[in-house]
Design an enzyme around this catalytic site. Structure first.
Site, PDB file in Angstrom:
ATOM      1  N   ILE A   1       0.851  -1.190   0.000  1.00  0.00           N
ATOM      2  CA  ILE A   1       0.000   0.000   0.000  1.00  0.00           C
ATOM      3  C   ILE A   1       0.886   1.238   0.000  1.00  0.00           C
ATOM      4  CG2 ILE A   1      -1.715   1.279   1.370  1.00  0.00           C
ATOM      5  CD1 ILE A   1      -2.178  -1.633   2.734  1.00  0.00           C
ATOM      6  N   CYS A   2       0.482   2.263  -0.787  1.00  0.00           N
ATOM      7  CA  CYS A   2       1.141   3.573  -0.694  1.00  0.00           C
ATOM      8  C   CYS A   2       0.073   4.643  -0.868  1.00  0.00           C
ATOM      9  CB  CYS A   2       2.273   3.705  -1.725  1.00  0.00           C
ATOM     10  SG  CYS A   2       1.715   3.823  -3.428  1.00  0.00           S
ATOM     11  N   ARG A   3       0.461   5.846  -1.255  1.00  0.00           N
ATOM     12  CA  ARG A   3      -0.497   6.941  -1.373  1.00  0.00           C
ATOM     13  C   ARG A   3      -1.422   6.743  -2.562  1.00  0.00           C
ATOM     14  NH1 ARG A   3      -0.218  11.682  -4.235  1.00  0.00           N
ATOM     15  NH2 ARG A   3      -1.632  13.306  -3.504  1.00  0.00           N
TER      16      ARG A   3
ATOM     17  N   GLY B   1      -0.657   4.137  -5.249  1.00  0.00           N
ATOM     18  CA  GLY B   1      -0.472   2.852  -5.926  1.00  0.00           C
ATOM     19  C   GLY B   1       0.796   2.766  -6.752  1.00  0.00           C
TER      20      GLY B   1
ATOM     21  N   MET C   1      -3.937   4.857  -0.773  1.00  0.00           N
ATOM     22  CA  MET C   1      -4.722   5.421   0.324  1.00  0.00           C
ATOM     23  C   MET C   1      -5.651   6.539  -0.149  1.00  0.00           C
ATOM     24  SD  MET C   1      -4.209   3.634   2.977  1.00  0.00           S
ATOM     25  CE  MET C   1      -4.908   4.626   4.314  1.00  0.00           C
TER      26      MET C   1
END
Length: 103
Positions: free
Chosen positions: A65-67, A69, A94
């Site tokens: 997971i990141c901000r 993708g 996110m």
């Protein structure tokens, strides 16, 4: 190179709501994670992945997971090159997870 499987935030939320015990790693930076993480996710910033690769289980699915993708996709690509194969990237990151929250 194999393409990395993708999961949408709504698919992930549904699996979590069904009680699945998922291994998730958030690769965002400390200041981003301070604004909120998916409950149960482990935090390993993207830059620390090469030094902490031993913390990533090779025998089970791991969702990154990141901000948005993008970084998590790059981490998946890197780990795939290191021989790990049970990697999943959360599309939209996110930003999309939080957008789902507001619906």
């Amino acid at each position: 190179m194999s393409s990395i499987p993708q999961i949408t935030p709504s698919e992930l939320r549904s699996r979590l709501d069904n009680g699945e015990k998922l291994y998730m790693i958030d690769v965002r930076e400390d200041d981003e994670v301070a604004q909120g993480m998916i409950p149960g996710a482990k935090h390993i910033p993207m830059g620390e992945i090469p030094d902490r690769i031993q913390e990533i289980p090779a025998d089970q699915e791991v969702i990154f997971i990141c901000r948005s993708g993008g970084r998590s996709q790059r981490v998946c690509d890197y780990l795939s090159q290191q021989g790990l194969d049970k990697l999943v990237n959360m599309q939209g990151g996110m930003l999309e997870w939080n957008a789902d929250d507001n619906e």
